[in-house]
Design a protein around this motif. Structure first.
Motif, PDB file in Angstrom:
ATOM      1  N   GLN A  55       0.864  -1.172   0.000  1.00 58.92           N
ATOM      2  CA  GLN A  55       0.000   0.000   0.000  1.00 58.92           C
ATOM      3  C   GLN A  55       0.903   1.224   0.000  1.00 58.92           C
ATOM      4  O   GLN A  55       2.092   1.145   0.319  1.00 58.92           O
ATOM      5  N   MET A  56       0.355   2.368  -0.404  1.00 58.21           N
ATOM      6  CA  MET A  56       1.136   3.584  -0.294  1.00 58.21           C
ATOM      7  C   MET A  56       1.525   3.793   1.164  1.00 58.21           C
ATOM      8  O   MET A  56       0.810   3.326   2.062  1.00 58.21           O
ATOM      9  N   PRO A  57       2.632   4.483   1.432  1.00 54.66           N
ATOM     10  CA  PRO A  57       3.117   4.594   2.818  1.00 54.66           C
ATOM     11  C   PRO A  57       2.370   5.624   3.660  1.00 54.66           C
ATOM     12  O   PRO A  57       2.980   6.347   4.457  1.00 54.66           O
ATOM     13  N   PHE A  58       1.040   5.683   3.485  1.00 49.30           N
ATOM     14  CA  PHE A  58       0.213   6.632   4.215  1.00 49.30           C
ATOM     15  C   PHE A  58      -1.098   5.976   4.616  1.00 49.30           C
ATOM     16  O   PHE A  58      -1.506   4.981   4.012  1.00 49.30           O
ATOM     17  N   PRO A  59      -1.795   6.509   5.622  1.00 48.34           N
ATOM     18  CA  PRO A  59      -3.071   5.931   6.041  1.00 48.34           C
ATOM     19  C   PRO A  59      -4.052   5.833   4.878  1.00 48.34           C
ATOM     20  O   PRO A  59      -4.071   6.695   3.984  1.00 48.34           O
ATOM     21  N   TYR A 182       4.887  -0.928  -7.207  1.00 49.21           N
ATOM     22  CA  TYR A 182       3.490  -1.270  -7.484  1.00 49.21           C
ATOM     23  C   TYR A 182       2.709  -1.120  -6.188  1.00 49.21           C
ATOM     24  O   TYR A 182       3.049  -1.728  -5.171  1.00 49.21           O
ATOM     25  N   PHE A 183       1.685  -0.287  -6.199  1.00 51.50           N
ATOM     26  CA  PHE A 183       0.825  -0.114  -5.030  1.00 51.50           C
ATOM     27  C   PHE A 183      -0.503  -0.813  -5.276  1.00 51.50           C
ATOM     28  O   PHE A 183      -1.203  -0.498  -6.239  1.00 51.50           O
ATOM     29  N   LYS A 186      -0.922  -2.064  -8.736  1.00 50.43           N
ATOM     30  CA  LYS A 186      -0.889  -1.123  -9.855  1.00 50.43           C
ATOM     31  C   LYS A 186       0.426  -0.353  -9.839  1.00 50.43           C
ATOM     32  O   LYS A 186       0.825   0.194  -8.818  1.00 50.43           O
ATOM     33  N   ARG A 187       1.075  -0.288 -11.010  1.00 46.48           N
ATOM     34  CA  ARG A 187       2.369   0.369 -11.118  1.00 46.48           C
ATOM     35  C   ARG A 187       2.234   1.872 -10.898  1.00 46.48           C
ATOM     36  O   ARG A 187       1.322   2.509 -11.433  1.00 46.48           O
ATOM     37  N   PHE A 188       3.128   2.442 -10.088  1.00 45.21           N
ATOM     38  CA  PHE A 188       3.123   3.889  -9.882  1.00 45.21           C
ATOM     39  C   PHE A 188       3.338   4.576 -11.231  1.00 45.21           C
ATOM     40  O   PHE A 188       4.208   4.170 -12.012  1.00 45.21           O
ATOM     41  N   CYS A 198      -4.455   2.873  -0.584  1.00 46.38           N
ATOM     42  CA  CYS A 198      -5.360   1.723  -0.507  1.00 46.38           C
ATOM     43  C   CYS A 198      -6.428   1.771  -1.600  1.00 46.38           C
ATOM     44  O   CYS A 198      -7.340   0.948  -1.597  1.00 46.38           O
ATOM     45  N   GLY A 199      -6.338   2.722  -2.513  1.00 48.44           N
ATOM     46  CA  GLY A 199      -7.355   2.852  -3.551  1.00 48.44           C
ATOM     47  C   GLY A 199      -7.479   1.641  -4.444  1.00 48.44           C
ATOM     48  O   GLY A 199      -8.555   1.301  -4.911  1.00 48.44           O
ATOM     49  N   GLY A 200      -6.329   0.974  -4.681  1.00 48.59           N
ATOM     50  CA  GLY A 200      -6.377  -0.177  -5.572  1.00 48.59           C
ATOM     51  C   GLY A 200      -6.906  -1.423  -4.898  1.00 48.59           C
ATOM     52  O   GLY A 200      -7.329  -2.360  -5.555  1.00 48.59           O
TER      53      GLY A 200
END
Length: 310
Positions: A55-59, A182-183, A186-188, A198-200
């Motif tokens: 996941q991205m490194p944020f909430p 990849y988050f 999905k590739r950045f 967490c959108g993906g």
């Protein structure tokens, strides 16, 4: 992000690095060269193990901008920002992108990373979080996906930078340069773009809107162990209103509290025995004032420093 040599200037109300002006969305600048370690290790061969789902490194639910490929970076390093200026992001929560073990947590004076954390995940893959204001975990500690490990800062001892999170994914702690990220599968979108954490993979529903009321959005949270979570919400209505709640799973009544204080004002709290949550505690019309927030459950207590200013 384009780097051009000029005297220090203001970007979104913040002074950019002396001698350099950062244009784009990354807000990072240096006195030349890469922000990589002074003597990077040779890139190791690709691992046969699958990369963990990051996941991205944020909430979850937060949208951040990322940029890469500037003169100060390799093409797969990412600088993350959220607010209108780098300093608007100072102190914002950074989380681990996946479950793993903290293999390094220290202050680097030679690499330019400042406060930096390395978390090693399955398959040996390692995520790197640099320029942190605060490191909340120590080497040897295990962490869960989405667990807070620090806060966004500008702690580089080598470069004059604006607050941002410098982020990398490596095949091992010493494998440099980093690899494509990849988050949630999905590739950045290199060299830059805006993504929702967490959108993906589906964003968990936050209780902030339900408990604080219509128009409130979660902007931060802090876990009180496994027992409960303290949430900080914000609504732009009436020149800005913050809201704090402490939430646990429904069940027997437990002693809980939620606290909120605008800088220069009095602290407000809601404390008692509750089945699900304490709060909401709200403070309106703070303008650009910083807030301090926290909560408790049983004997476990937590209170932040002043942050989320403006």
């Amino acid at each position: 992000m384009k780097i051009t040599r000029k005297p220090a200037v203001l970007i979104g109300g913040t002074v950019a690095a002396a001698g350099l002006v950062a244009t784009g969305v990354g807000f990072a600048a240096s006195t030349g060269g890469s922000e990589s370690p002074a003597k990077p290790a040779t890139q190791v061969a690709a691992s046969a193990a699958a990369m963990p789902r990051l996941q991205m490194p944020f909430p979850c639910g937060q949208t951040w901008r990322g940029s890469s490929g500037s003169g100060a970076h390799t093409k797969y390093e990412i600088d993350f920002n959220w607010g209108s200026s780098g300093e608007a992001d100072n102190g914002k929560t950074v989380v681990s992108s996946a479950a793993g073990k903290v293999v390094r947590s220290f202050y680097s004076t030679t690499s330019g990373y400042g406060n930096v954390i390395y978390v090693q995940h399955s398959g040996g893959y390692t995520t790197v979080y640099a320029h942190l204001k605060v490191r909340s975990v120590k080497a040897g500690q295990t962490v869960k996906k989405g667990q807070k490990i620090g806060t966004v800062g500008r702690s580089s001892a080598k470069y004059n930078i604006i607050s941002h999170l410098h982020y990398e994914v490596r095949r091992s702690p010493d494998a440099y340069p980093p690899i494509a990220v990849y988050f949630e599968g999905k590739r950045f979108p290199y060299p830059g773009g805006s993504l929702k954490s967490c959108g993906g993979g589906g964003t968990p529903t936050s209780p902030v809107a339900k408990i604080c009321g219509k128009g409130f959005k979660q902007i931060d949270k802090h876990a009180l162990g496994k027992a409960a979570t303290v949430y900080l919400g914000y609504s732009s209505a009436s020149k800005g209103t913050n809201c704090v709640i402490t939430v646990k799973k429904a069940g027997a009544k437990v002693k809980m509290s939620a606290t909120l204080q605008g800088k220069g004002g009095k602290a407000k709290s809601d404390a008692g025995n509750f089945t699900t949550y304490a709060g909401p505690v709200k403070t309106a019309n703070l303008g650009n004032k910083c807030v301090r927030w926290g909560g408790s459950i049983g004997s476990t207590k937590w209170l932040s420093g002043y942050g989320h200013c403006g």
